[in-house]
Design an enzyme around this catalytic site. Structure first.
Site, PDB file in Angstrom:
ATOM      1  CE  LYS A 189      12.157  20.975 -21.379  1.00  0.00           C
ATOM      2  NZ  LYS A 189      13.820  21.478 -21.950  1.00  0.00           N
ATOM      3  CD  GLU A 264      18.162  29.737 -10.284  1.00  0.00           C
ATOM      4  OE1 GLU A 264      19.239  30.374 -10.883  1.00  0.00           O
ATOM      5  OE2 GLU A 264      17.678  28.994  -9.206  1.00  0.00           O
ATOM      6  CB  CYS A 298      19.632  35.301 -14.028  1.00  0.00           C
ATOM      7  SG  CYS A 298      21.166  33.924 -12.866  1.00  0.00           S
ATOM      8  CD  GLU A 394      17.027  38.531 -18.120  1.00  0.00           C
ATOM      9  OE1 GLU A 394      18.047  37.682 -17.004  1.00  0.00           O
ATOM     10  OE2 GLU A 394      16.219  37.434 -18.302  1.00  0.00           O
TER      11      GLU A 394
END
Length: 502
Positions: A189, A264, A298, A394
């Protein structure tokens, strides 16, 4: 119809897609049945498509199709034949670099020159794991009982993979290739905001021999389509790439079904520059670490830790250099930084910068007028401590927090003073120091006098809020297989052991 949408539709046709986003189930493009999802061009803010979320029924069909196809893929052909199909997929992807890159550039807002590179890397991923398909050897273990004890590496069955919007086709290849090399079926997905290139990749793969139904693509939302796939009985493992917040929800859903996960997740990586570093090289590395991909990575070097003696000099160099970065249309070959990929992320990045300014940060940014669309110019936040929100959260945009440090011990302490553990780097001429930093900084990937170099052959992953498990290299082969231990009693009169052998 705008020229951009016309280019998009033409590219979609070349790679086997229809005129709007659809799921790919058992080799067929299928419309969803759920709520509406909009795809927006982040450069023009034009709504390109409205499509329906896949929904529970399509999720079930996808899982059933993958389960049926997986048995024949794992047992019906040789491992070498699987590898040959994967080699063919890699070559077929290389023949479609331009349409795939065009779709990615328009939908995700990534500069097309970056998209071309990422598509070629996807081809490389299939070629790399094709070579491993017939090399998954077990071991013979010298147990003390006289038995012949050997191990087999077996595929898990069907795996469910969820990939993000920042690197759609790259992440799809990163996940699909090791999974099918080891004999698994896949339901994937992609982000509902960037689904097209994942569907295109699987269509291309099927056109050169990938069994229909082995890899199925759900175009839709996580709480509906994704949740249904996680709960399906065919799914044996869940792999998620995305934010820590969503990763936690995925992990909980998988745990409720007693299914293992690979996560992850995000990062707040420290890019550390010592006073003996080549500052010009370090500056170029810092630019690549945070501004490439508009910072939507990331592993972005979002915390620039600089020795206090050269902090002002390096920040000045970085500030001057970012004015030369070409912002613009992702379809322009000259563009180096495109827009933020979607409106929600655009608002988040702008809010983070404004909050940092209100917290006392000196905000260094470009003075020119930004292009149309969801653009955030390359930005430096100076004057904040490592405990500031902007240094701990982040941002996922082209925004770096510059922080001075005193000495090696201070640099290590600052680098590790975060809830993340994904990546990091050091710039220094001292070889001993470089290795000490690599050993001391908590990171799954660490660069010395470099940044953002990754390859399919090297393991990738993190710890803490950056997740767990590894998604490349030979480590990924272990993630997608399980070990079976086989015992053969070779004695003339078999001895039936009651419990532990000796």
């Amino acid at each position: 119809m705008t020229d951009r949408k016309q280019k998009l539709l033409e590219a979609m046709a070349v790679v086997g897609l229809g005129t709007h986003p659809q799921s790919l189930i058992n080799g067929e493009l299928v419309d969803g049945t759920g709520s509406e999802v909009q795809l927006v061009d982040p450069f023009t803010e034009e709504v390109l498509f409205t499509y329906a979320d896949a929904g529970n029924a399509l999720a079930a069909n996808a899982c059933d199709a993958a389960r049926q196809a997986q048995t024949a893929w794992a047992k019906g052909i040789s491992a070498a034949a699987r590898g040959q199909v994967m080699q063919d997929i890699g070559r077929a992807v290389l023949e479609k670099v331009e349409p795939l890159a065009t779709i990615e550039a328009i939908i995700a807002g990534k500069p097309i020159r970056d998209c071309r590179i990422e598509v070629t890397k996807v081809a490389e991923m299939f070629a790399y794991y094709a070579g491993w398909a017939d090399k998954l050897h077990g071991e013979v273990i010298p147990v003390p009982s006289g038995h012949l004890n050997y191990t087999l590496r077996e595929p898990l069955g069907v795996v469910f993979q969820i990939t993000p919007w920042n690197a759609p086709i790259f992440t799809a290849g990163w996940q699909i290739a090791p999974a099918i090399a080891t004999g698994n079926g896949v339901v994937i997905k992609p982000s509902e905001l960037t689904p097209l290139t994942t569907v295109a990749l699987v269509k291309i793969a099927e056109s050169v021999g990938l069994p229909v139904g082995l890899v199925n693509v759900l175009c839709g939302l996580g709480p509906t389509s994704g949740q249904a796939a996680i709960a399906h009985s065919a799914v044996r493992k869940v792999v998620f790439v995305g934010s820590p917040e969503t990763g936690k929800r995925v992990a909980v859903a998988a745990a409720e079904a007693l299914k293992p996960v690979v996560l992850e997740l995000g990062g707040k990586s420290a890019n550390i520059v010592f006073e003996d570093a080549n500052l010009e090289h370090a500056c170029l590395g810092a630019q690549a670490a945070i501004f490439s991909g508009a910072g939507q990575s990331c592993v972005a070097g979002s915390r620039l830790l600089v020795h206090k003696s050269v902090h002002a000099e390096l920040v000045g160099m970085l500030s001057k250099g970012m004015n030369n970065i070409k912002l613009g249309d992702p379809l322009d070959d000259a563009t180096e930084v495109g827009p933020i990929s979607n409106a929600r992320q655009f608002a988040h990045v702008r809010d983070m910068v404004m909050n940092a300014k209100n917290a006392g940060a000196s905000v260094l940014t470009r003075s020119d007028t930004k292009p149309q669309g969801y653009f955030v110019p390359p930005t430096i936040l100076d004057g904040l401590s490592n405990t500031a929100t902007a240094a701990q959260t982040e941002i996922f945009g082209p925004v770096v927090t510059a922080i001075p440090f005193e000495d090696e011990a201070d640099a290590i302490a600052l680098a590790n003073a975060t809830n993340f553990g994904l990546a990091g780097a050091v710039w220094t001429a001292d070889v001993g120091r470089a290795h000490r930093m690599a050993d001391a900084v908590r990171a799954g990937t660490f660069w010395i006098n470099s940044y953002k170099a990754i390859h399919v052959s090297s393991p990738f992953g993190g710890s803490l809020n950056s997740g767990f498990g590894r998604s490349s290299g030979t480590d990924a082969l272990m993630e997608y297989t399980s070990a079976k231990s086989v015992w053969l009693d070779s004695a003339p009169t078999p001895r039936i052991a009651f419990g532990y052998v000796s």
